[in-house]
Design an enzyme around this catalytic site. Structure first.
Site, PDB file in Angstrom:
ATOM      1  N   LYS A  52       0.818  -1.197   0.000  1.00  0.00           N
ATOM      2  CA  LYS A  52       0.000   0.000   0.000  1.00  0.00           C
ATOM      3  C   LYS A  52       0.857   1.255   0.000  1.00  0.00           C
ATOM      4  O   LYS A  52       0.393   2.339  -0.354  1.00  0.00           O
ATOM      5  CB  LYS A  52      -0.868   0.016   1.267  1.00  0.00           C
ATOM      6  CG  LYS A  52      -1.805  -1.142   1.390  1.00  0.00           C
ATOM      7  CD  LYS A  52      -2.465  -1.111   2.791  1.00  0.00           C
ATOM      8  CE  LYS A  52      -3.144  -2.408   3.071  1.00  0.00           C
ATOM      9  NZ  LYS A  52      -3.615  -2.479   4.482  1.00  0.00           N
ATOM     10  N   ASP A 109       7.578   2.879  -2.683  1.00  0.00           N
ATOM     11  CA  ASP A 109       7.716   3.910  -1.654  1.00  0.00           C
ATOM     12  C   ASP A 109       9.154   3.983  -1.163  1.00  0.00           C
ATOM     13  O   ASP A 109       9.775   5.030  -1.180  1.00  0.00           O
ATOM     14  CB  ASP A 109       6.735   3.677  -0.491  1.00  0.00           C
ATOM     15  CG  ASP A 109       6.808   2.262   0.092  1.00  0.00           C
ATOM     16  OD1 ASP A 109       7.542   1.406  -0.449  1.00  0.00           O
ATOM     17  OD2 ASP A 109       6.125   2.007   1.103  1.00  0.00           O
ATOM     18  N   ASP A 112      14.363  -0.599   1.097  1.00  0.00           N
ATOM     19  CA  ASP A 112      15.040  -0.751   2.390  1.00  0.00           C
ATOM     20  C   ASP A 112      16.144  -1.790   2.242  1.00  0.00           C
ATOM     21  O   ASP A 112      17.269  -1.448   1.892  1.00  0.00           O
ATOM     22  CB  ASP A 112      13.979  -1.117   3.436  1.00  0.00           C
ATOM     23  CG  ASP A 112      14.509  -1.149   4.855  1.00  0.00           C
ATOM     24  OD1 ASP A 112      15.508  -0.470   5.123  1.00  0.00           O
ATOM     25  OD2 ASP A 112      13.927  -1.838   5.701  1.00  0.00           O
ATOM     26  N   ASP A 169       3.764   3.615   6.650  1.00  0.00           N
ATOM     27  CA  ASP A 169       3.056   3.349   7.899  1.00  0.00           C
ATOM     28  C   ASP A 169       3.948   2.739   8.967  1.00  0.00           C
ATOM     29  O   ASP A 169       5.055   2.273   8.694  1.00  0.00           O
ATOM     30  CB  ASP A 169       1.927   2.348   7.643  1.00  0.00           C
ATOM     31  CG  ASP A 169       2.468   0.935   7.380  1.00  0.00           C
ATOM     32  OD1 ASP A 169       3.399   0.799   6.560  1.00  0.00           O
ATOM     33  OD2 ASP A 169       1.992  -0.029   8.010  1.00  0.00           O
TER      34      ASP A 169
HETATM   35  P1  IMP Z   1      12.620  -4.242   1.663  1.00  0.00           P
HETATM   36  O1  IMP Z   1      12.184  -5.538   1.053  1.00  0.00           O
HETATM   37  O2  IMP Z   1      13.464  -4.448   2.885  1.00  0.00           O
HETATM   38  O3  IMP Z   1      13.289  -3.318   0.674  1.00  0.00           O
HETATM   39  O4  IMP Z   1      11.310  -3.562   2.244  1.00  0.00           O
HETATM   40  C1  IMP Z   1      10.537  -2.747   1.467  1.00  0.00           C
HETATM   41  C2  IMP Z   1       9.214  -2.431   2.119  1.00  0.00           C
HETATM   42  O5  IMP Z   1       9.294  -2.344   3.567  1.00  0.00           O
HETATM   43  C3  IMP Z   1       8.785  -1.051   1.679  1.00  0.00           C
HETATM   44  O6  IMP Z   1       8.106  -1.087   0.451  1.00  0.00           O
HETATM   45  C4  IMP Z   1       7.913  -0.594   2.835  1.00  0.00           C
HETATM   46  O7  IMP Z   1       6.592  -1.066   2.645  1.00  0.00           O
HETATM   47  C5  IMP Z   1       8.533  -1.255   4.028  1.00  0.00           C
HETATM   48  N1  IMP Z   1       9.414  -0.300   4.732  1.00  0.00           N
HETATM   49  C6  IMP Z   1      10.758  -0.329   4.800  1.00  0.00           C
HETATM   50  N2  IMP Z   1      11.240   0.686   5.533  1.00  0.00           N
HETATM   51  C7  IMP Z   1      10.161   1.395   5.950  1.00  0.00           C
HETATM   52  C8  IMP Z   1       9.999   2.584   6.758  1.00  0.00           C
HETATM   53  O8  IMP Z   1      10.947   3.227   7.238  1.00  0.00           O
HETATM   54  N3  IMP Z   1       8.712   2.989   6.962  1.00  0.00           N
HETATM   55  C9  IMP Z   1       7.629   2.334   6.445  1.00  0.00           C
HETATM   56  N4  IMP Z   1       7.739   1.238   5.684  1.00  0.00           N
HETATM   57  C10 IMP Z   1       8.992   0.769   5.436  1.00  0.00           C
HETATM   58 MG    MG Z   2       5.895  -1.095   0.250  1.00  0.00          MG
END
Ligand code: IMP
Ligand code: MG
Length: 187
Positions: A52, A109, A112, A169
């Site tokens: 979302k 968004d 990470d 969020d």
């Molecule tokens: P990744 O797979 O670790 O890159 O995680 C990506 C997803 O984790 C993003 O699309 C967000 O939905 C969520 N996410 C990672 N960091 C944050 C944050 O600081 N605030 C909110 N959502 C986050």
């Molecule tokens: Mg996301």
């Protein structure tokens, strides 16, 4: 009807300092929209937003892209801990539009760990798009240079703190905040 009074001595965690103001976000999003318009001129790109978190970014971004384009949504959920991605991703809602021969731009968004995106990319690449690129509003400054280089558009590089607002969020709350804030409470 009985109502329980909340304990006023209990700390109420909330969004902390502003990391990016609504104005800063607006200016940068408009720059990205212009850039996308130039790069995809004549090609009707398909923007694929990951629900979302990307919904606010997408809504603002599309209104700054000066060329015809289409949008679609995908929802994924990663297994494991609530705030740290496990890299094992389940599709909760798939796309409606066929990607064959389309110029696809994934709209995220925040990148990470990059695990969610790596999975999505593999999966969408298998559907034979003409091109597949990524537009992320935010990317951690700590991601390896090679991963960063694979992101065609990045709005801002940010530190490792958890952030909320502008679609992002903590436990499904605070997505509605107009600016991006550092979360100071527990995640
Ligand atoms: P990744 O797979 O670790 O890159 O995680 C990506 C997803 O984790 C993003 O699309 C967000 O939905 C969520 N996410 C990672 N960091 C944050 C944050 O600081 N605030 C909110 N959502 C986050
Ligand atoms: Mg996301």
């Amino acid at each position: 009807m009985s109502v329980e009074a909340s304990d006023p001595s209990e700390p109420q965690p909330g969004p902390g300092p502003v990391l990016l103001s609504a104005e800063q976000l607006k200016v940068r999003v408009a720059e990205l929209g212009q850039e996308i318009g130039r790069d995809y001129a004549g090609r009707t790109p398909l923007l694929v937003a990951v629900l979302k978190g990307a919904f606010v970014f997408l809504a603002d971004l599309v209104r700054t892209i000066p060329i015809p384009h289409e949008i679609d949504f995908m929802a994924v959920s990663s297994y494991g801990a609530a705030t740290r991605s496990s890299g094992i991703v389940r599709i909760v809602k798939d796309l409606d539009i066929d990607l064959e021969d389309r110029h696809v731009l994934i709209v995220e968004d925040i990148v990470d760990s990059g695990l969610t995106l790596a999975y999505l990319r593999r999966m969408l690449a298998a559907r034979n798009p003409a091109s597949l690129d990524v537009c992320a509003l935010l990317a951690r400054a700590s991601i390896p240079p090679m991963d960063r280089a694979s992101l065609r558009y990045v709005g801002f590089s940010i530190p490792d703190d958890w952030v909320v607002g502008y679609g992002l969020d903590v436990a499904e709350r605070w997505r509605d905040l107009p600016d991006l804030r550092v979360w100071t409470g527990p995640t």
